[in-house]
Write an enzyme that holds these catalytic residues in place. Structure first.
Site, short mmCIF file in Angstrom:
data_model
loop_
_atom_site.label_atom_id
_atom_site.label_comp_id
_atom_site.label_asym_id
_atom_site.label_seq_id
_atom_site.Cartn_x
_atom_site.Cartn_y
_atom_site.Cartn_z
N CYS A 1 -1.74 1.39 8.10
CA CYS A 1 -1.00 0.61 7.12
C CYS A 1 -1.36 -0.86 7.20
O CYS A 1 -1.53 -1.43 8.25
CB CYS A 1 0.50 0.84 7.27
SG CYS A 1 1.27 -0.07 8.59
N GLU B 1 0.83 -1.21 0.00
CA GLU B 1 0.00 0.00 0.00
C GLU B 1 0.86 1.25 0.00
O GLU B 1 1.93 1.29 0.61
CB GLU B 1 -0.86 0.03 1.26
CG GLU B 1 -1.82 -1.11 1.36
CD GLU B 1 -2.53 -1.13 2.71
OE1 GLU B 1 -3.31 -2.05 2.91
OE2 GLU B 1 -2.26 -0.25 3.54
N CYS C 1 3.13 8.40 1.30
CA CYS C 1 3.52 7.50 2.38
C CYS C 1 3.72 6.13 1.74
O CYS C 1 2.79 5.57 1.16
CB CYS C 1 2.39 7.46 3.42
SG CYS C 1 2.67 6.24 4.70
N CYS D 1 -1.30 -2.98 14.75
CA CYS D 1 -1.03 -2.70 13.33
C CYS D 1 -1.51 -3.84 12.44
O CYS D 1 -1.19 -5.02 12.68
CB CYS D 1 0.47 -2.49 13.17
SG CYS D 1 1.02 -2.44 11.48
N CYS E 1 5.38 -7.36 7.69
CA CYS E 1 6.39 -6.84 8.62
C CYS E 1 6.63 -7.88 9.70
O CYS E 1 5.68 -8.49 10.21
CB CYS E 1 5.89 -5.54 9.25
SG CYS E 1 7.07 -4.84 10.43
N CYS F 1 3.73 -5.37 15.78
CA CYS F 1 3.12 -4.43 16.73
C CYS F 1 1.63 -4.77 16.84
O CYS F 1 0.98 -5.00 15.81
CB CYS F 1 3.29 -2.99 16.26
SG CYS F 1 5.03 -2.55 16.04
S1 SF4 Z 1 3.68 -0.54 13.08
FE1 SF4 Z 1 3.30 -2.29 11.72
S2 SF4 Z 1 4.61 -1.93 9.95
FE2 SF4 Z 1 5.33 -0.57 11.58
S3 SF4 Z 1 6.94 -1.78 12.61
FE3 SF4 Z 1 5.06 -2.20 13.73
S4 SF4 Z 1 4.23 -4.06 12.76
FE4 SF4 Z 1 5.78 -3.21 11.38
#
Ligand code: SF4
Length: 374
Positions: free
Chosen positions: A365, A119, A132, A146, A139, A143
């Site tokens: 995201c 994205e 962005c 997210c 990833c 987190c």
């Molecule tokens: S917020 Fe999402 S994309 Fe960013 S580091 Fe944490 S898990 Fe990865």
């Protein structure tokens, strides 16, 4: 038409048939392009010319590379294809009806040559036109708030897949708003510092002074959870980009619960890494703090944030959370948010508050790509 011309036309048609099966030359970095030219017995400057054709002129066909002789163009076309990333879809949301022209944040789904999706978001304002962009498919850092983190890690993006997002969004910005990009932020899917080599290669291409698309390093922000070794590499590299650190809590146990990476990289480690970045570059960082209701918006959290921020050279960017289906978090708001901000201001910190954009387009995201993949 001479016999030679007919033969050449046949070769062109055959080439188009086989193009898809040839390796994509855009997956190579600048040094590897040098290797391709060297293997063909060409001098080193040919690699720079090839890079310019691919990323300044954005040529889609070796035949268009008029600074190369016919033989060289044919050799390249017989061994390589040129397949940039493409737009697979978009969603827009009007975010500023009061401006002279309605401004819509738009999220784009970008398809990569192997079918993976990432994205990119175009965020227009009166003063800026910001892209962005993503640096990884998925990833690994997981987190808990997210959507990308919930996808897991698929792969790093090649440098050209990063530059392609910028080129695509720049042309969308021109089409939609009549002006190109003024800023780029690495805040999309992925942790850019875990793909630092390709991120820096893409930045080198995007900041090439006499290329058709060229932007100053100072207009680029890299956002990270705060990986000390990689922050040190950036500081030593002399890169003039800005650095944003996703802090989200200055309480060790809360941050660990929100961001598993904080178990290994404690707040003390992070403060040391930021101080050393400050000292080496002479630049502040931006501490990004996303207020989550009942998680990190208490007066005690504000007090801890003040204490952390005073240890380093920084400003604070408070951002709203775009709620994600299936995740229990809600954005911090109302009087607790007002009081939180006031405590930071009372402590003399430099604070910006970013209005939420893109709730209706799943702008947090990873949300659009996850939904599309499903
Ligand atoms: S917020 Fe999402 S994309 Fe960013 S580091 Fe944490 S898990 Fe990865």
């Amino acid at each position: 038409m001479s016999g030679n011309d007919i033969k050449e036309n046949e070769q062109t048609l055959n080439r188009e048939d086989t193009q898809e099966h040839l390796p994509n030359i855009r997956r190579l970095n600048r040094a590897e392009l040098g290797g391709v030219m060297a293997a063909l017995g060409e001098p080193a400057y040919r690699a720079s010319q090839l890079h310019r054709w691919l990323y300044s002129h954005q040529a889609l066909d070796f035949d268009a590379m008029s600074t190369f002789g016919r033989k060289l163009r044919q050799r390249l076309a017989s061994e390589w294809s040129i397949r940039p990333a493409s737009l697979a879809g978009s969603k827009s949301e009007i975010v500023d009806e009061g401006s002279t022209a309605p401004l819509s944040t738009a999220k784009f789904l970008i398809q990569l040559e192997d079918g993976e999706l990432v994205e990119s978001v175009l965020i227009p304002s009166e003063e800026r036109m910001t892209a962005c962009i993503s640096s990884q498919v998925g990833c690994p850092l997981r987190c808990v708030f997210c959507a990308t983190g919930q996808m897991g890690f698929r792969r790093n993006l090649a440098a050209s897949e990063i530059t392609d997002q910028v080129f695509l969004l720049n042309s969308e910005a021109m089409k939609r708003h009549g002006r190109g990009l003024s800023n780029i932020v690495f805040m999309g899917m992925g942790e850019p510092l875990l793909n630092l080599e390709n991120v820096t290669e893409s930045i080198a291409t995007l900041t090439e002074k006499d290329y058709r698309f060229s932007i100053s390093e100072k207009k680029i922000t890299i956002s990270t959870v705060g990986l000390p070794a990689e922050m040190d590499r950036i500081a030593r590299s002399g890169l003039k980009t800005k650095l944003a650190i996703s802090l989200h809590s200055a309480d060790q146990s809360v941050r660990e619960r929100m961001m598993p990476v904080a178990i290994d990289i404690t707040l003390d480690n992070l403060a040391e890494a930021i101080s050393s970045y400050n000292a080496r570059t002479g630049s502040p960082v931006t501490l990004v703090y996303m207020l989550l209701e009942g998680v990190n918006d208490s007066p005690e959290e504000a007090r801890k944030l003040v204490r952390f921020a005073k240890r380093v050279l920084c400003k604070i960017n408070l951002i709203d959370y775009n709620s994600i289906v299936n995740l229990k978090f809600r954005p911090g708001c109302g009087s607790s948010k007002t009081m939180f901000i006031q405590r930071l201001l009372d402590a003399g910190l430099l604070v910006t508050v970013r209005k939420s954009q893109g709730a209706a387009i799943n702008a947090a995201c990873g949300q659009l790509a996850t939904r599309q993949a499903r």
